[in-house]
Design an enzyme around this catalytic site. Structure first.
Site, PDB file in Angstrom:
ATOM      1  N   LYS A  91      -6.294   5.046   7.949  1.00  0.00           N
ATOM      2  CA  LYS A  91      -5.106   5.764   7.475  1.00  0.00           C
ATOM      3  C   LYS A  91      -5.372   7.260   7.387  1.00  0.00           C
ATOM      4  O   LYS A  91      -4.547   8.081   7.821  1.00  0.00           O
ATOM      5  CB  LYS A  91      -4.693   5.201   6.117  1.00  0.00           C
ATOM      6  CG  LYS A  91      -4.123   3.791   6.183  1.00  0.00           C
ATOM      7  CD  LYS A  91      -3.830   3.245   4.804  1.00  0.00           C
ATOM      8  CE  LYS A  91      -3.222   1.840   4.887  1.00  0.00           C
ATOM      9  NZ  LYS A  91      -2.945   1.273   3.564  1.00  0.00           N
TER      10      LYS A  91
ATOM     11  N   SER B 160       0.812  -1.213   0.000  1.00  0.00           N
ATOM     12  CA  SER B 160       0.000   0.000   0.000  1.00  0.00           C
ATOM     13  C   SER B 160       0.846   1.264   0.000  1.00  0.00           C
ATOM     14  O   SER B 160       0.301   2.364  -0.136  1.00  0.00           O
ATOM     15  CB  SER B 160      -0.941   0.014   1.205  1.00  0.00           C
ATOM     16  OG  SER B 160      -0.208   0.044   2.413  1.00  0.00           O
TER      17      SER B 160
END
Length: 793
Positions: free
Chosen positions: A696, A653
């Site tokens: 996040k 990611s």
């Protein structure tokens, strides 16, 4: 063209409860008597339950908290299989082979009555039989037989005594009961001296007569013994006749009641016959045998005539058994031991049932992991399912730990559906390592984690919430609380278009919201109480996050949220504990030096990088080479690392962030530090979705709050992650006010343009990039390096 940030409406999808109408709380909503969203699993269960053939047992797959057991129990409660024949099961004495107790099958619900009637009959016989042998008629008949024997014995012995007297010999009986023949001297027996003084001819005559009489006496003694045996036989026949009349009187009604069950009539006949052969148990003729026969904690009756009711069913209730602790004995039953006067013994009355006995004819539900953890349980279960019988053998015999004599009860026919609950890993292990598994568990009920979200589904979900409230007797939820819980479920599913089916999480949230409402003396659960419960949940498990956030406040975690820097970028990651996950920004740096075009992944070199992370680095390296090294190699070596990372790094990611950091280092164009980025990429630079996008974004937002807010701050995410956004209210409000920004991109170069406030640049037909672009600057720098390298060569 500039890429616009997302609107606040795209960051959170509120619940649509318009279909509920005027039913604004769980008080008015009808509870949902079903588990929603599990049509696939329910169809599999219906299929398995409709087939009675061997092997169609069920393995229910799904993570914990999906409501697998609740759905199964509710389905079984609604779909009672009335056509299924149910039975009661008893163990009784096998009078021909005591070590092999006999099993009796009775119609469902009749076992307890049968046991009661047998016990009542036996207890009555315990009193009636002794009375039958303790009356004047019996004694008169017995005395008559005894008198006849005595008269015959006395007459025969008198005849012999008369004959002996004629020959001057007396027949006497010694104190020990022996018969003796003695020579007479007149009326008295000869002494040794008088007998020795007799003439030899007279002595010889005496001896001859005595030998003849002894021969006669031996014949008479044999005759007396035969008469004794004949008397005993007649006495026994007499006793049996008396007992038979009593037994017939008591057993006839019992046999008539069960004339339609031949198995029971046969057993009653065998019991009646055995009682005739063991009348001493009732007549108290053997104290030791009587004591052992009555050594029972239950009732004052002989043990061998008890009925051990192993399982009783209340027709037409379909037996559904949930076994929480599937030990070997708990599942298959066992045989107890009893002690009487220091003697350890066992018999059929000490056989105890297991879960399989109680579930016979129905369904047994167990946790697969618990079954596999217990020694010998899995093998025993497979053996029972293959043979379709319940063979009750002690575990000690199975593992050869005991050499004592034990029982071998007749097996019970087994007709049961087994439902095992487990996760995917357990299911795959059993499939791979146990060849019998697929034959015995042919049906898989695969439970879904999420379900599509729509207004209709949300109305059903509201009824599901109502069912939890009613089942747990909680305060009712108002309209706002229902909506907030549905939105929480969508956040758990990490998708605006899905709802989580983890009912355990919803039930826990409702209980905790109920507690928050009760603590404020509220009459109903409102959205504020749900928010309070969620905040308390997070506060209980967020110790690690708070410790890491403290590092940003104190400056020990180096991260900038303003300004620009070359080869430095803020990436986003997710840290997960056993019960909590949260987002955390990380600094990634890239530095270049003269080399051969390699990307040196420091995490990989020191073995802190996982395989997926290393794959992501190789992919972005291929993308950069495709951009900048079509004709000539890149004359640089780039070092890439996660700063202040002292544990493992895995996942791809951060590959877009790493790619942007490398291109910044090559081009010399600075990257904005007030923006963080997350997302993976393929070899063509296309942005790919990642997990934990909400955590996040919120993690970077919280760090910005700690280190100083700026209205230019924000996060870049892949466009394919937009549907996953269910952000907390503070982030949504900041975006709505223009104080925080979220951009979605489809390509890494779009993200690079945002990060550098400059076009990334597109190659023309000759493969040249515009000079006033990031890739143009990178190409110019590389061209300069190649020229310098050529001149040096």
């Amino acid at each position: 063209m500039a890429i616009s940030a997302l609107d606040a409406q795209q960051l959170y999808r509120p619940a649509d409860l318009s279909l509920l109408g005027t039913n604004n709380s769980t008080r008015e909503l009808e509870p949902l008597d079903d588990i929603i969203g599990q049509e696939r699993a329910q169809s599999a269960v219906e299929f398995a339950m409709s087939i009675r053939d061997k092997g169609y047992n069920i393995f229910a797959i799904g993570r914990s908290g999906l409501g697998k057991r609740t759905m199964m129990l509710r389905y079984l409660k609604r779909h009672q299989q009335l056509e299924q024949e149910l039975n009661d099961w008893c163990y009784v004495a096998n009078f021909d082979e005591p070590r092999t107790p006999q099993v009796l099958r009775l119609p469902a619900g009749s076992g307890a009555q049968f046991k009661k009637e047998v016990e009542k009959t036996v207890l009555r016989l315990v009193k009636a039989l002794p009375l039958a042998f303790d009356n004047e008629v019996y004694y008169r008949r017995a005395d008559k037989l005894k008198t006849q024997l005595t008269q015959r014995q006395e007459a025969t012995l008198a005849e012999l005594a008369t004959e002996a007297k004629e020959k001057q010999v007396r027949l006497t009986i010694s104190p020990d009961g022996d018969y003796q023949l003695m020579a007479l001297n007149g009326e008295e027996p000869h002494t040794d001296e008088s007998y020795a003084a007799l003439p030899e001819a007279e002595r010889n005559k005496f001896e001859e007569n005595i030998r003849h009489l002894e021969s006669r006496l031996r014949g008479i003694v044999r005759q007396l013994t035969e008469w004794e045996e004949e008397f005993s036989t007649k006495q026994q026949q007499h006793d049996e006749q008396v007992a038979r009349e009593v037994l017939s009187h008591f057993f006839k009604p019992l046999k008539d009641d069960y004339r339609a069950v031949p198995e029971i009539r046969n057993f009653l006949t065998a019991m009646q016959k055995d009682m005739l052969g063991n009348l001493d148990i009732f007549l108290e003729q053997s104290e030791d045998q009587l004591g052992l026969a009555y050594a029972s904690l239950e009732k004052k009756m002989p043990r061998r005539y008890q009925v051990n009711l192993l399982v009783t069913q209340e027709q037409p209730n379909f037996p559904v058994v949930v076994e929480e602790n599937p030990t070997y004995h708990g599942l298959f039953g066992y045989v107890e031991n009893a002690t009487f006067r220091g003697t350890v013994f066992t018999d059929f009355s000490l056989i105890r049932s297991g879960s399989l006995h109680r579930a016979n004819g129905g369904v047994l539900l167990m946790d697969a992991i618990k079954v596999l953890e217990r020694p010998y349980v899995w093998d025993g279960l497979k053996r029972a399912l293959r043979s379709r019988t319940l063979d009750l053998n002690s575990l000690e015999r199975e593992v050869s730990l005991s050499g004592t004599v034990s029982l071998e009860p007749q097996p019970i026919p087994l007709d049961v559906k087994i439902v095992l609950f487990g996760d995917y890993q357990t299911y795959q292990l059993l499939q791979h390592y146990d060849p019998d598994f697929c034959e015995l568990f042919k049906v898989t009920a695969d439970f879904e984690d999420t379900m599509p979200r729509s207004a209709k589904v949300e109305s059903l979900y509201a009824r599901f919430i109502s069912s939890i409230v009613h089942d747990n007797q909680l305060l009712h939820c108002d309209h706002s609380a229902i909506a907030r819980i549905i939105e929480y479920s969508s956040r758990q599913a990490e998708d605006q278009t899905q709802l989580s089916l983890h009912s355990a999480n919803v039930a826990n949230l409702l209980r905790e919201s109920h507690y928050c409402a009760k603590s404020t003396n509220a009459r109903a659960i409102r959205a504020t109480h749900v928010e309070q419960a969620l905040a308390q949940q997070e506060q209980r498990v967020s110790k690690l996050r708070d410790q890491l956030m403290l590092g940003f406040t104190q400056g020990t975690n180096l991260l900038e949220v303003k300004g620009k820097a070359v080869g430095q970028i803020n990436a986003l990651s997710v840290i997960a504990t056993s019960d909590h996950q949260f987002g955390m920004p990380n600094r990634i740096t890239a530095s270049t030096s003269f080399g051969k075009g390699e990307v040196l992944d420091i995490e990989h070199k020191v073995r802190l990088g996982g395989k997926i992370h290393s794959k992501g680095v190789w992919i972005l390296s291929a993308f950069i080479n495709g951009l900048l090294a079509k004709d000539q190699a890149i004359p640089l070596t780039t070092s890439l690392t996660f700063e202040q990372s002292y544990s493992g790094v895995d996942g791809d990611s951060a590959s877009m962030a790493e790619c942007c950091a490398i291109l910044s280092a090559i081009s010399g164009i600075a990257i904005r530090q007030d923006i963080a980025i997350t997302g993976s990429m393929n070899q063509f630079g296309e942005a790919q979705p990642i997990g934990g996008v909400n955590e996040k974004i919120e993690g970077f937002f919280d760090v910005c709050q700690l280190k100083g807010r700026k209205h230019t701050q924000g996060v870049i995410i892949p466009r394919s992650n937009v549907n996953n956004l269910m952000l907390k209210k503070s982030v949504v409000d900041a975006v709505a006010q223009g104080k925080f920004h979220i951009w979605s991109v489809t390509h890494v170069l779009e993200a690079l343009s945002i990060l550098c406030d400059m076009p990334a640049g597109a190659a023309d037909k000759r493969g040249q990039f515009p000079l006033r672009s990031i890739l143009g600057a990178a190409s110019a720098n590389l061209a300069t390096l190649r020229t310098a390298n050529t001149n040096i060569s």
